[in-house]
Design an enzyme around this catalytic site. Structure first.
Site, PDB file in Angstrom:
ATOM      1  N   SER A  15      -5.839  18.285 -32.938  1.00 52.51           N
ATOM      2  CA  SER A  15      -6.322  20.605 -32.811  1.00 52.51           C
ATOM      3  C   SER A  15      -7.202  20.387 -33.857  1.00 52.51           C
ATOM      4  CB  SER A  15      -5.059  20.289 -34.106  1.00 52.51           C
ATOM      5  OG  SER A  15      -4.967  21.596 -34.276  1.00 52.51           O
ATOM      6  N   LYS A  50     -25.425   0.134 -47.448  1.00 54.08           N
ATOM      7  CA  LYS A  50     -24.825  -0.211 -48.677  1.00 54.08           C
ATOM      8  C   LYS A  50     -24.465  -1.885 -48.894  1.00 54.08           C
ATOM      9  CE  LYS A  50     -20.448   0.634 -50.654  1.00 54.08           C
ATOM     10  NZ  LYS A  50     -18.598   0.884 -50.208  1.00 54.08           N
ATOM     11  N   GLN A  68     -29.347 -15.241 -44.249  1.00 51.66           N
ATOM     12  CA  GLN A  68     -29.495 -16.184 -45.366  1.00 51.66           C
ATOM     13  C   GLN A  68     -31.319 -15.601 -45.782  1.00 51.66           C
ATOM     14  OE1 GLN A  68     -27.472 -19.082 -44.367  1.00 51.66           O
ATOM     15  NE2 GLN A  68     -28.648 -20.098 -46.674  1.00 51.66           N
ATOM     16  N   GLY A 128      -7.839  13.401 -34.457  1.00 58.65           N
ATOM     17  CA  GLY A 128      -8.810  12.923 -33.744  1.00 58.65           C
ATOM     18  C   GLY A 128      -9.916  12.446 -35.230  1.00 58.65           C
TER      19      GLY A 128
END
Ligand SMILES: Cc1cc2nc3c(=O)[nH]c(=O)nc-3n(C[C@H](O)[C@H](O)[C@H](O)COP(=O)(O)OP(=O)(O)OC[C@H]3O[C@@H](n4cnc5c(N)ncnc54)[C@H](O)[C@@H]3O)c2cc1C
Length: 502
Positions: A39, A78, A145, A14
């Protein structure tokens, strides 16, 4: 039809890989029962905070709202990666996302730029990139654009908190019906002539049965390696860094809209700005410096106060000989590892999932289908590997044995061919659907001082004055557009700051 369809999928793990797989499968496949086992005691690797623009396709696939996703993961935007001290100490360049300038006739912008540089009419490559120009000014907006022009706008990805990302995807997946079991897997049950995995068995004896198993168990590679012994192809002779020290720190100023990758004497450091902190890490080669020295270098080069004790992560670069073996498909760290220099691991997870969806098996697990998947995944891994090696190999540093070794080492033939073609013709040819586009290679090659001997003769179709005008126009448009964008900080505050209701 329908008889041999897969109905039961078990995802082991997970972390980012497990929950990305769970979200994608639950959002795109009907009539599948999906169970994820993880876990809490083992936990996740907890790093993996920078991405590339293709992640937006993944977000679209699973149908999430981008602002909500950024808010919940305390993310930032970013625009690229800024590299310091890679070619030579003192060098700085950016691998900015998206296109640069614009093509003219049949030729891409960079061919004109090579000629323009020779004739003294072209400026820095980054001056023709809206991403880089905006990034340097800490500005950002969603702008596909540049209005009233044929120039591309902003191409972007995200930085986010890895733990919050997994938690967010868990919420998305559980809402789409994925069931989660918490527990530690103690053994793997295999059966039949095929030796396929039939069940994973928890420490308390509970057996979780399935037809298709997705191994997202991280570096442990519980199914693909521990159970099936698939084998690992080691690439450390090309990418010798084998450890990282990671430490979060307080933000020391407004979050930059780009990742920083700062080369040090035997590796490099990342700085990843989030809304609530900065992620820092030092990737290094333990043949050349000790963990203590690597930690000291990192702590001396972070900008804000550390928020936790530095921790060490160990890894081996390379890939599983087969990402898909029998009825087990490995994703994430279980399938292989390439260091985070170009933020490609989460992308490789996404890519593995997309290809798994395209090659989704039935219970016969046809060998031709599995082979096709493995070939495609290998191609992606190898081409990204080449791109990462380029950063190390193309250096002119003389200050440290690590850099001299990287420069003098042999490199894969596929990379050698790319560099040779570039040196002679100034061209990069993108083969197949390899990830990085021509201008991405071009930025790293020229940023690290590999310059071609010539440019394409068609670039001579413009007169010297026309060429100068071409550059001046683009530079003006880019500079003007960037200066009108909001600051990154304001954009986040307005649209997706943590704690601000939707
Ligand atoms: C130093 C470093 C920096 C990185 N930076 C970036 C980056 O900037 N960008 C990027 O794209 N990627 C990055 N990565 C890669 C990124 O962290 C991983 O690709 C991503 O987190 C996926 O990890 P994972 O889910 O495969 O494994 P993990 O996060 O390790 O998850 C493994 C899961 O398996 C479970 N598990 C294991 N064994 C058992 C068991 N016996 N029983 C039950 N459950 C079990 C664990 O509990 C856990 O839930 C980086 C990696 C490193 C090492």
């Amino acid at each position: 039809m329908g008889d041999s369809r897969i109905t039961k999928v078990v995802i082991v793990g997970g972390g980012t890989a497990g929950w990305m797989a769970a979200a994608a499968l639950s959002r795109t496949m009907d009539n599948l029962s999906i169970r994820l086992v993880e876990s809490d005691e083992i936990g996740t690797v907890g790093v993996g905070e920078a991405t590339i623009p293709a992640i937006r396709l993944f977000n679209a696939l699973i149908g999430i709202d981008e602002n909500e996703f950024i808010r919940e993961t305390r993310g930032t935007f970013k625009l690229g990666i800024q590299f310091h001290d890679w070619g030579r100490i003192g060098d700085t360049y950016m691998h900015a996302f998206g296109q640069i300038g614009r093509s003219l006739g049949m030729l891409p912008f960079q061919q004109y730029w090579l000629r323009g540089r020779n004739e003294g009419v072209a400026g820095r490559l980054g001056d023709y990139s809206l991403n880089e120009t905006a990034g340097r000014q800490n500005r950002f907006a969603r702008l596909p654009q540049i209005p009233n022009t044929s120039l591309d706008g902003i191409a972007y990805a995200f930085h986010f908190d890895a733990a919050l990302y997994a938690a967010y995807l868990r919420k998305v997946s559980e809402a789409a019906g994925v069931e989660r079991t918490e527990g530690k897997i103690a053994s793997v049950r295999r059966g039949g002539e095929s030796g396929h995995v039939e069940a994973v068995v928890l420490e308390d004896g509970t057996a979780i049965e399935g037809e298709l198993f997705i191994d997202c168990s991280g570096f442990r590679a519980l199914l693909i390696e521990e159970a099936l012994e698939t084998g690992f192809e080691d690439w450390t002779h090309w990418l010798p860094c084998d450890r990282a020290i990671a430490v979060p720190s307080e933000n020391a100023g407004p979050a930059r809209p780009y990742t920083q990758a700062i080369a040090h004497k035997a590796g490099w450091q990342w700085r990843i700005p989030l809304q609530h902190r900065t992620g820092n890490g030092h990737v290094f080669c333990s043949d050349f410096i000790s963990e203590d020295e690597a930690t000291a270098i990192l702590l001396a080069n972070i900008e804000g106060r550390p928020l936790a004790e530095p921790r060490t992560l160990r890894f081996r670069t390379g890939m599983r000989k087969q990402a898909w073996n029998g009825n087990v498909v490995a994703l994430g760290l279980a399938s292989g590892f390439l260091e985070p220099l170009e933020s490609t691991s989460i992308h490789l997870i996404q890519n593995g999932i997309a290809k798994l969806l395209a090659h989704f098996p039935d219970r016969d697990f046809d060998a031709a289908n599995i082979d096709a998947y493995n070939r495609r995944v290998r191609f992606d891994y190898e081409r990204i590997r080449d791109f990462v090696i380029l950063h190390y190999h193309a250096n002119q540093r003389t200050d440290a044995p690590f850099w001299i070794r990287c420069r003098e080492m042999g490199i894969p033939e596929t990379l050698a061919q790319k560099i040779a073609l570039f040196q002679s013709q100034g061209q990069v040819v993108r083969e197949g659907d390899e990830l990085f586009i021509e201008i991405g290679w071009f930025q790293v090659l020229t940023g690290q001082n590999i310059m071609p001997g010539s440019y394409h003769p068609m670039a001579d179709q413009l007169t010297h004055d026309e060429l100068a005008g071409f550059f001046a126009d683009i530079e003006t448009i880019v500079a003007r557009t960037a200066s009108h964008l909001p600051t990154h900080e304001d954009f986040i505050a307005q649209h997706c700051a943590a704690g601000v209701p939707a």
